[in-house]
Design an enzyme around this catalytic site. Structure first.
Site, short mmCIF file in Angstrom:
data_model
loop_
_atom_site.label_atom_id
_atom_site.label_comp_id
_atom_site.label_asym_id
_atom_site.label_seq_id
_atom_site.Cartn_x
_atom_site.Cartn_y
_atom_site.Cartn_z
N HIS A 71 3.31 -28.82 -4.42
CA HIS A 71 2.01 -28.98 -5.10
C HIS A 71 2.29 -29.44 -6.52
O HIS A 71 3.46 -29.63 -6.90
CB HIS A 71 1.22 -27.67 -5.06
CG HIS A 71 2.01 -26.49 -5.53
ND1 HIS A 71 2.44 -26.34 -6.82
CD2 HIS A 71 2.48 -25.40 -4.85
CE1 HIS A 71 3.12 -25.21 -6.94
NE2 HIS A 71 3.17 -24.62 -5.75
N HIS A 77 5.16 -27.88 -8.61
CA HIS A 77 6.50 -28.42 -8.35
C HIS A 77 6.65 -29.81 -8.98
O HIS A 77 7.68 -30.13 -9.59
CB HIS A 77 6.74 -28.58 -6.84
CG HIS A 77 6.68 -27.30 -6.06
ND1 HIS A 77 5.69 -27.04 -5.14
CD2 HIS A 77 7.50 -26.23 -6.04
CE1 HIS A 77 5.91 -25.86 -4.59
NE2 HIS A 77 6.99 -25.34 -5.11
N GLY A 119 9.80 -22.60 -12.83
CA GLY A 119 8.44 -22.33 -13.27
C GLY A 119 8.28 -20.91 -13.81
O GLY A 119 8.86 -19.97 -13.29
N ASP A 127 6.95 -17.78 -11.66
CA ASP A 127 7.86 -16.75 -11.13
C ASP A 127 8.72 -16.26 -12.29
O ASP A 127 9.91 -16.58 -12.38
CB ASP A 127 8.71 -17.35 -10.01
CG ASP A 127 7.85 -17.89 -8.89
OD1 ASP A 127 7.37 -17.09 -8.09
OD2 ASP A 127 7.61 -19.12 -8.85
P1 AMP Z 1 8.98 -22.31 -4.70
O1 AMP Z 1 8.88 -23.55 -3.89
O2 AMP Z 1 7.77 -21.43 -4.61
O3 AMP Z 1 10.28 -21.58 -4.51
O4 AMP Z 1 8.99 -22.79 -6.23
C1 AMP Z 1 9.94 -23.72 -6.69
C2 AMP Z 1 9.84 -23.80 -8.19
O5 AMP Z 1 8.53 -24.22 -8.57
C3 AMP Z 1 10.07 -22.44 -8.88
O6 AMP Z 1 10.81 -22.64 -10.08
C4 AMP Z 1 8.67 -21.99 -9.17
O7 AMP Z 1 8.60 -21.09 -10.26
C5 AMP Z 1 7.99 -23.31 -9.49
N1 AMP Z 1 6.55 -23.19 -9.33
C6 AMP Z 1 5.87 -22.76 -8.23
N2 AMP Z 1 4.55 -22.74 -8.48
C7 AMP Z 1 4.39 -23.17 -9.76
C8 AMP Z 1 3.26 -23.36 -10.61
N3 AMP Z 1 2.01 -23.11 -10.20
N4 AMP Z 1 3.47 -23.80 -11.86
C9 AMP Z 1 4.73 -24.05 -12.32
N5 AMP Z 1 5.83 -23.88 -11.56
C10 AMP Z 1 5.67 -23.45 -10.31
#
Ligand code: AMP
Length: 284
Positions: free
Chosen positions: A34, A37, A147, A150
């Site tokens: 999204h 990312h 991000g 998290d």
């Molecule tokens: P994930 O795919 O959920 O493991 O996230 C991958 C990376 O994207 C991680 O560093 C997350 O913290 C970051 N991330 C996920 N959602 C968001 C968001 N809404 N805003 C900023 N970074 C994000």
């Protein structure tokens, strides 16, 4: 854009690029991409000559098997989105490629892993650390983008890099939100229409907490915020007020110059997390 599934191919291609002196930015993800990312990718593209992204739903960081089974897999769509961002390399390995042997490694992040997500999702951060360490070894990036959505994960990664002397700069990136304030998340697509309508209440509650910081006692603000979410239909795992550096819970506002509110709450079977810095009386 190169797309590889094998570690060997990824290493080889990156070695060639690195030998030309290119700086490498890296964005690890679990796919179902999204705008949150994509912002990390765009930032990496601005700050590095080459940007790589991994897409891997890491089974060992899921403490809940139902959550793992329901995690969205949308590789084709993800590749389309990445193709438009300027990303140069996508690494999408299989579980077998990443884990040819059972995982025995146990990290100790001390107090940091005993609160909030660490407390409520046993083994989660160990799984995150194991996969990120492997990915860093494969990519050997100059910078890696994470991000603030998290936030505790970000602190774990910063700790991992220090602990293991990994020569990478960790770049924290702000949370990207929907127009109504809901933090973007791959899990949002599992919300029903009714749940989706209620979900931004997390953001409202965090903003309200920010307004009331230092005006109400810490315990009272935690209680008000939890009750507010419960009254809207959330099952609250925690609503914590913590020191922004150590992420240890505070009991009084004067304890620290920087406080973050962190929340994890279920709507139906979907667990959402979010956070907001309430104040930080120093240069961040
Ligand atoms: P994930 O795919 O959920 O493991 O996230 C991958 C990376 O994207 C991680 O560093 C997350 O913290 C970051 N991330 C996920 N959602 C968001 C968001 N809404 N805003 C900023 N970074 C994000």
């Amino acid at each position: 854009m190169e797309v590889y599934h094998s570690i060997q191919d990824t290493r080889q291609w990156l070695a060639g690029e690195r030998s030309m002196g290119k700086s490498i930015g890296f964005v690890p993800t679990m796919g179902a991409l999204h705008q949150g990312h994509l912002n990390l990718i765009s930032r990496s593209c601005r700050e590095n000559e080459l940007t790589g992204c991994s897409i891997f739903v890491n089974p060992i960081q899921f403490n809940n098997q139902e959550d793992l089974a329901k995690y969205p897999h949308t590789l084709e769509n993800d590749l389309q989105l990445l193709g438009k961002t300027g990303c140069h390399l996508v690494f999408a390995p299989s579980v077998e490629a990443m884990y040819p042997e059972p995982v025995t490694k146990k990290y100790d992040f001390g107090a940091l892993e005993r609160v909030m997500e660490g407390e409520h999702r046993p083994g989660h951060f160990n799984g995150v650390a194991v996969v990120v360490k492997k990915l860093f070894e494969i990519f050997q990036p100059d910078r890696a983008y994470f991000g603030e959505k998290d936030f505790q994960q970000l602190r774990i990664i910063q700790s991992l890099v220090k602990m293991e002397n990994i020569p990478v700069e960790i770049v924290p990136c702000p949370t990207v939100r929907e127009a109504d304030g809901l933090a973007m998340s791959s899990r949002n697509r599992r919300l029903s229409a009714d749940e989706r309508a209620v979900a931004p209440e997390i953001y409202q509650t965090l903003m309200c907490a920010r307004d009331l910081a230092k005006k109400k006692p810490v315990a009272e603000l935690k209680r008000i915020s939890t009750v507010r979410l419960e009254s809207k239909g959330f099952r609250v795992d925690y609503f914590e007020l913590a020191d922004i550096e150590s992420l240890q819970p505070i009991t009084a506002w004067e304890e620290t110059p920087g406080v973050i509110a962190c929340v994890a709450a279920f709507l139906g079977s979907v667990r959402l997390i979010d956070n907001m810095i309430l104040f930080a009386n120093f240069e961040r």
